[in-house]
Scaffold this motif. Structure first.
Motif, mmCIF file in Angstrom:
data_model
loop_
_atom_site.group_PDB
_atom_site.id
_atom_site.type_symbol
_atom_site.label_atom_id
_atom_site.label_comp_id
_atom_site.label_asym_id
_atom_site.label_seq_id
_atom_site.Cartn_x
_atom_site.Cartn_y
_atom_site.Cartn_z
ATOM 1 N N MET A 181 0.846 -1.191 0.000
ATOM 2 C CA MET A 181 0.000 0.000 0.000
ATOM 3 C C MET A 181 0.890 1.252 0.000
ATOM 4 S SD MET A 181 -3.008 0.830 2.676
ATOM 5 C CE MET A 181 -4.494 1.497 2.001
ATOM 6 N N ALA A 182 0.476 2.269 -0.694
ATOM 7 C CA ALA A 182 1.256 3.499 -0.807
ATOM 8 C C ALA A 182 1.141 4.334 0.465
ATOM 9 C CB ALA A 182 0.757 4.300 -2.001
ATOM 10 N N ILE A 183 2.155 5.140 0.677
ATOM 11 C CA ILE A 183 2.139 6.095 1.780
ATOM 12 C C ILE A 183 1.138 7.191 1.417
ATOM 13 C CG2 ILE A 183 3.512 7.757 3.096
ATOM 14 C CD1 ILE A 183 4.505 4.899 3.495
ATOM 15 N N GLU A 184 0.279 7.541 2.354
ATOM 16 C CA GLU A 184 -0.679 8.620 2.148
ATOM 17 C C GLU A 184 -0.325 9.771 3.068
ATOM 18 O OE1 GLU A 184 -4.722 7.322 2.417
ATOM 19 O OE2 GLU A 184 -4.388 5.647 1.040
ATOM 20 N N ILE A 185 -0.350 10.993 2.533
ATOM 21 C CA ILE A 185 -0.079 12.199 3.311
ATOM 22 C C ILE A 185 -1.333 13.057 3.257
ATOM 23 C CG2 ILE A 185 1.327 14.288 3.525
ATOM 24 C CD1 ILE A 185 3.580 12.712 2.059
ATOM 25 N N ASP A 222 1.228 4.847 6.691
ATOM 26 C CA ASP A 222 1.505 3.630 5.935
ATOM 27 C C ASP A 222 0.511 2.592 6.423
ATOM 28 O OD1 ASP A 222 2.502 1.489 4.527
ATOM 29 O OD2 ASP A 222 4.477 1.501 5.469
ATOM 30 N N ASP A 223 -0.433 2.236 5.585
ATOM 31 C CA ASP A 223 -1.473 1.277 5.951
ATOM 32 C C ASP A 223 -2.191 1.719 7.231
ATOM 33 O OD1 ASP A 223 -2.996 -0.942 5.416
ATOM 34 O OD2 ASP A 223 -1.635 -2.351 6.413
ATOM 35 N N GLY A 224 -2.450 3.022 7.323
ATOM 36 C CA GLY A 224 -3.188 3.559 8.461
ATOM 37 C C GLY A 224 -2.348 3.938 9.666
ATOM 38 N N VAL A 225 -1.067 3.555 9.677
ATOM 39 C CA VAL A 225 -0.191 3.834 10.818
ATOM 40 C C VAL A 225 0.552 5.151 10.581
ATOM 41 C CG1 VAL A 225 1.785 3.008 12.172
ATOM 42 C CG2 VAL A 225 0.090 1.380 11.289
ATOM 43 N N ALA A 226 0.499 6.063 11.568
ATOM 44 C CA ALA A 226 1.197 7.345 11.462
ATOM 45 C C ALA A 226 2.701 7.098 11.505
ATOM 46 C CB ALA A 226 0.785 8.273 12.596
ATOM 47 N N ILE A 227 3.403 7.515 10.417
ATOM 48 C CA ILE A 227 4.844 7.260 10.339
ATOM 49 C C ILE A 227 5.646 8.524 10.040
ATOM 50 C CG2 ILE A 227 4.728 4.797 9.823
ATOM 51 C CD1 ILE A 227 5.239 7.224 7.017
ATOM 52 N N GLY A 228 4.958 9.652 9.836
ATOM 53 C CA GLY A 228 5.672 10.892 9.564
ATOM 54 C C GLY A 228 4.769 12.083 9.768
ATOM 55 N N LYS A 239 7.545 23.310 10.266
ATOM 56 C CA LYS A 239 7.739 22.859 11.644
ATOM 57 C C LYS A 239 7.477 21.364 11.773
ATOM 58 C CE LYS A 239 8.115 25.020 15.058
ATOM 59 N NZ LYS A 239 9.313 25.344 15.821
ATOM 60 N N ARG A 240 8.012 20.789 12.838
ATOM 61 C CA ARG A 240 7.720 19.427 13.306
ATOM 62 C C ARG A 240 7.873 18.354 12.232
ATOM 63 N NH1 ARG A 240 7.115 19.174 18.625
ATOM 64 N NH2 ARG A 240 9.116 18.433 17.962
ATOM 65 N N MET A 241 8.932 18.462 11.451
ATOM 66 C CA MET A 241 9.209 17.467 10.415
ATOM 67 C C MET A 241 9.835 16.230 11.054
ATOM 68 S SD MET A 241 8.377 18.466 7.329
ATOM 69 C CE MET A 241 9.379 17.319 6.390
ATOM 70 N N TYR A 242 9.250 15.060 10.753
ATOM 71 C CA TYR A 242 9.777 13.815 11.313
ATOM 72 C C TYR A 242 9.263 12.634 10.503
ATOM 73 C CZ TYR A 242 10.731 10.083 14.703
ATOM 74 O OH TYR A 242 11.188 8.941 15.324
ATOM 75 N N THR A 243 10.154 11.676 10.285
ATOM 76 C CA THR A 243 9.783 10.389 9.705
ATOM 77 C C THR A 243 10.373 9.312 10.607
ATOM 78 O OG1 THR A 243 9.843 11.300 7.467
ATOM 79 C CG2 THR A 243 9.914 8.896 7.665
ATOM 80 N N ARG A 256 12.586 6.849 2.021
ATOM 81 C CA ARG A 256 11.489 6.613 1.069
ATOM 82 C C ARG A 256 10.859 7.921 0.589
ATOM 83 N NH1 ARG A 256 8.000 1.991 3.960
ATOM 84 N NH2 ARG A 256 6.687 2.362 2.149
ATOM 85 N N LYS A 257 11.562 9.024 0.807
ATOM 86 C CA LYS A 257 11.128 10.348 0.316
ATOM 87 C C LYS A 257 9.839 10.843 0.967
ATOM 88 C CE LYS A 257 14.285 10.513 -3.084
ATOM 89 N NZ LYS A 257 15.579 10.719 -2.506
ATOM 90 N N ILE A 258 9.553 10.362 2.178
ATOM 91 C CA ILE A 258 8.346 10.791 2.886
ATOM 92 C C ILE A 258 8.491 12.247 3.331
ATOM 93 C CG2 ILE A 258 6.938 10.407 4.958
ATOM 94 C CD1 ILE A 258 7.786 7.338 4.520
#
Length: 151
Positions: free
Chosen positions: A1-5, A55-61, A76-80, A87-89
């Motif tokens: 599944m693709a990363i969704e932002i 990623d598949d519903g899990v907050a990762i960034g 502000k508050r940039m984090y992966t 992965r260019k998130i």
């Protein structure tokens, strides 16, 4: 599944956990008096828009656009999460922040990051940001690196 932002409220348990991870990571690299964290409650303010990567519903960034006077926006508050780096998130979040800033007519994006964050520098530099002197009301400090981009 693709990363969704997407734009989301930071007032969710999983986002609170992500921001807590971000704070702990920053405090390992920078003295607390030189960390300029927004709390989750501040992130939920009218002047700030928060983007969450999932990623598949899990907050990762995460990342946010905070608006200031004079048509200036602040990144502000940039984090992966480490499990998803490379992965260019972060680049995707910065892209979304910049697109929103342009859509709202902001003229300049600025940010402060730490002096021990070369991966962050790479994300900002690839996105067209240039190093500059202190921005907004941040003190000039050996612990900080500042960037700006005209829109």
């Amino acid at each position: 599944m693709a990363i969704e932002i997407a734009i989301e409220t930071p007032l969710q348990d999983d986002v609170r956990g992500l921001v807590q991870e971000l704070n702990e990571t920053l405090l390992e690299l920078t003295p607390p008096e030189h960390c300029y964290h927004l709390t989750v409650e501040q992130m939920a303010g009218q002047d700030t828009t928060v983007f969450i990567a999932r990623d598949d519903g899990v907050a990762i960034g995460c990342g946010a656009l905070k608006r200031h006077g004079d048509a200036i926006g602040e990144v502000k508050r940039m984090y992966t999460r480490p499990s998803h780096r490379g992965r260019k998130i972060g680049a995707g979040i910065v892209e979304r922040v910049e697109a929103l800033a342009r859509q709202e007519g902001l003229k300049r994006l600025v940010l402060e990051t730490g002096d021990r964050h070369p991966a962050a520098w790479a994300v900002y530099e690839r996105a067209g940001f240039s190093r500059c002197g202190p921005v907004l009301d941040y003190p000039d400090s050996e612990w900080s690196v500042f960037y700006e981009k005209s829109l």
